[in-house]
Design a protein around this motif. Structure first.
Motif, PDB file in Angstrom:
ATOM      1  N   VAL A 189       1.204  -1.230   0.218  1.00  0.00           N
ATOM      2  CA  VAL A 189      -0.441   0.470  -0.070  1.00  0.00           C
ATOM      3  C   VAL A 189       0.756   1.258   0.079  1.00  0.00           C
ATOM      4  O   VAL A 189       0.766   2.350  -1.045  1.00  0.00           O
ATOM      5  N   LYS A 190       2.105   0.742   0.593  1.00  0.00           N
ATOM      6  CA  LYS A 190       2.696   2.360   0.796  1.00  0.00           C
ATOM      7  C   LYS A 190       3.551   2.346  -0.112  1.00  0.00           C
ATOM      8  O   LYS A 190       3.815   3.874  -1.042  1.00  0.00           O
ATOM      9  N   GLN A 191       4.062   1.374  -0.966  1.00  0.00           N
ATOM     10  CA  GLN A 191       4.778   1.924  -2.488  1.00  0.00           C
ATOM     11  C   GLN A 191       4.005   2.049  -3.489  1.00  0.00           C
ATOM     12  O   GLN A 191       4.017   3.016  -5.040  1.00  0.00           O
ATOM     13  N   THR A 192       2.925   1.985  -2.899  1.00  0.00           N
ATOM     14  CA  THR A 192       1.387   1.994  -4.790  1.00  0.00           C
ATOM     15  C   THR A 192       1.553   3.356  -4.461  1.00  0.00           C
ATOM     16  O   THR A 192       1.163   3.870  -5.433  1.00  0.00           O
ATOM     17  N   GLU A 193       1.066   4.194  -3.130  1.00  0.00           N
ATOM     18  CA  GLU A 193       0.872   5.115  -2.366  1.00  0.00           C
ATOM     19  C   GLU A 193       2.530   6.661  -3.337  1.00  0.00           C
ATOM     20  O   GLU A 193       1.657   7.523  -3.526  1.00  0.00           O
ATOM     21  N   GLU A 194       3.241   5.178  -2.533  1.00  0.00           N
ATOM     22  CA  GLU A 194       4.118   6.827  -3.727  1.00  0.00           C
ATOM     23  C   GLU A 194       4.872   6.642  -5.198  1.00  0.00           C
ATOM     24  O   GLU A 194       4.360   7.483  -5.638  1.00  0.00           O
ATOM     25  N   PHE A 195       4.557   5.146  -5.336  1.00  0.00           N
ATOM     26  CA  PHE A 195       4.477   5.490  -7.171  1.00  0.00           C
ATOM     27  C   PHE A 195       3.142   5.925  -7.577  1.00  0.00           C
ATOM     28  O   PHE A 195       3.654   6.187  -8.268  1.00  0.00           O
ATOM     29  N   ASP A 196       2.248   6.394  -7.057  1.00  0.00           N
ATOM     30  CA  ASP A 196       0.815   7.544  -7.866  1.00  0.00           C
ATOM     31  C   ASP A 196       1.068   8.470  -7.764  1.00  0.00           C
ATOM     32  O   ASP A 196       1.077   9.285  -8.579  1.00  0.00           O
ATOM     33  N   PHE A 197       2.034   8.497  -6.519  1.00  0.00           N
ATOM     34  CA  PHE A 197       2.658  10.847  -6.272  1.00  0.00           C
ATOM     35  C   PHE A 197       3.411  10.446  -7.500  1.00  0.00           C
ATOM     36  O   PHE A 197       3.388  11.811  -7.317  1.00  0.00           O
ATOM     37  N   GLU A 198       4.025   9.481  -8.113  1.00  0.00           N
ATOM     38  CA  GLU A 198       5.214  10.481  -8.625  1.00  0.00           C
ATOM     39  C   GLU A 198       4.788  10.296 -10.148  1.00  0.00           C
ATOM     40  O   GLU A 198       4.882  10.998 -10.998  1.00  0.00           O
ATOM     41  N   LEU A 199       3.743   9.125 -10.219  1.00  0.00           N
ATOM     42  CA  LEU A 199       2.983   9.402 -11.586  1.00  0.00           C
ATOM     43  C   LEU A 199       2.396  10.889 -11.944  1.00  0.00           C
ATOM     44  O   LEU A 199       2.657  11.398 -12.813  1.00  0.00           O
TER      45      LEU A 199
END
Length: 84
Positions: free
Chosen positions: A69-79
């Motif tokens: 979940v944390k990595q997905t949130e970070e990935f979403d932020f970067e996108l």
């Protein structure tokens, strides 16, 4: 001839189980100055696998879920930073 029965909590290979049983026997001798036979060590290992392993597994799955979940949130932020 008795066949090996695979139980739901049998998660070790034969070698891993043998090592675990030997470790239990050594622990009893070293830490408690008591002897435990192979059958007793096997029963103790089975009890731990039945009673404790599911909780350890569930906690590990939850830890992985939180990490994803944390990595997905970070990935979403970067996108979102890449949007124009």
């Amino acid at each position: 001839i008795m066949k090996d029965i695979k139980r739901s909590f049998d998660i070790f290979t034969k070698e891993q189980k043998e090592k675990s049983i030997n470790d239990i026997i050594a622990f009893y001798l070293d830490e408690r100055d008591e002897s435990i036979d192979i059958i007793g060590a096997n029963n103790l290992l089975d009890m731990f696998l039945q009673e404790i392993a599911p909780h350890v597994y569930s906690n590990a799955v939850e830890d992985v879920r939180k990490l994803l979940v944390k990595q997905t949130e970070e990935f979403d932020f970067e996108l979102n930073l890449l949007k124009r």
